[in-house]
Design a protein around this motif. Sequence first.
Motif: not given
Length: 457
Positions: A109-117
């Motif tokens: 989830a942290e990686t996908m959140e960073a991608l969104f950001k």
Amino acid sequence: MSTRYAIILAAGQGTRMKSKLYKVLHPVCGKPMVQHVVDQISRLHIEEMVTIIGHGAEKVKSQLGSQSQYALQEQQLGTAHAVIQAKDMLAGKQGVTLVVCGDTPLIKAETMEALFKQHEETQAKATVLTAKATDPTGYGRVIRNDQGYVEKIVEHKDASDQERNIKEINTGTYCFDNLALFTALEQVSNDNVQGEYYLPDVIEILKKQGKTVTAYQTAEFEETLGVNDRIALSEAERILRKRINESHMRNGVTLIDPATSYIGSDVKIGQDTVIYPGTILTGKTEIGSECVIGPNSEIKECHVGNGTNIRQSVAHDSSIGSFVNIGPFAHIRPKSDIHDDVKIGNFVEIKKANFGKGSKASHLSYIGDAEVGKDVNIGCGSITVNYDGKNKFLTKIEDHVFVGCNSNLVAPVTIGKGSYVAAGSTITSDVPEDALSIARARQVNKENYVEKLNHKK
């Protein structure tokens, strides 16, 4: 923050798995791959999640339930064709859409959140999740311009020698401006060797329109692993198991040999618990603090209190209290409720039984379909006779009962509070409180029998 959507690609059969089970339903650390992906996405602020289903559609829906909406891809004609199946649900909506494959169980989830950001901060129309591969053979290469934006994605077979030296690869996970995505999807062609509609073509379409395409590179190549065969499945299992075990150890759990400890992704373990080699913990099992589990124990879907020891034993779908000692070689079958301070010894089987505080069955007993009170002693070799060949019946053993060795309690029957059952008895009627029940044939001694027997020979 933009409104966020997610599309999970889970329609493929996975022929390389050579299995009747559809690819995304193959478990990794006890949980289907697609469930791992959905669980991680669910940690983000997602407005709508759509899973693209095809092969095994009903089974995928059964697994994910109401966590997602669904769109059916009847024919598998490529990744772009899969995404466009979500048109009726998402097209025309403003926001950002994450597209991720259902066979990538290690993505965080942290990686996908960073991608969104990254996508939102750069105001890009598309953002590619990339990774640096030691050996990028077979992967599409990400070509960046001088400003670090994505210039193009080149498949390995189409790459020049210079491009093949690039280590940054396309992982197949993307963020798109939702309106731009569905507009570009209408322009994707299947003019290629496979005759399929490929999602990376959207990147090329957006670039030709002069739109910004950027990339976010994850530090961990391993989490982008796509599982296409049993070899990759075992590798995903190894990586995730290591990740899970290290997380528990950082939280104060001792794993004597992490390489031989198999812990599911939903398992919770308290501080100062020790896990010995060969232990398997799965499902939504919860282990309290200061427990000792193993070696060679299997615990599934159980709640275990604090200070409990379980050695070389199996427990499924049951509740086990605090300061309980189980094993070695005990079997706690489903729907059992073991209270605090209980002892369940070697070769004892408990099934669908409520076993009261401070009671003990130290060895060689079967307690099935029973209510056992507190401070009860069940002697060696004693059983509750619960089955007549058609129906199961309940045995009630009230508080402070002493059951002698090799006793049969034929259900339905109640053993009253404080009573004693003599060793070797077969109890077929209720025993009153504080009574001694003896139900066995009177002993008869045939004197000189052996001498007479020998004389006949």
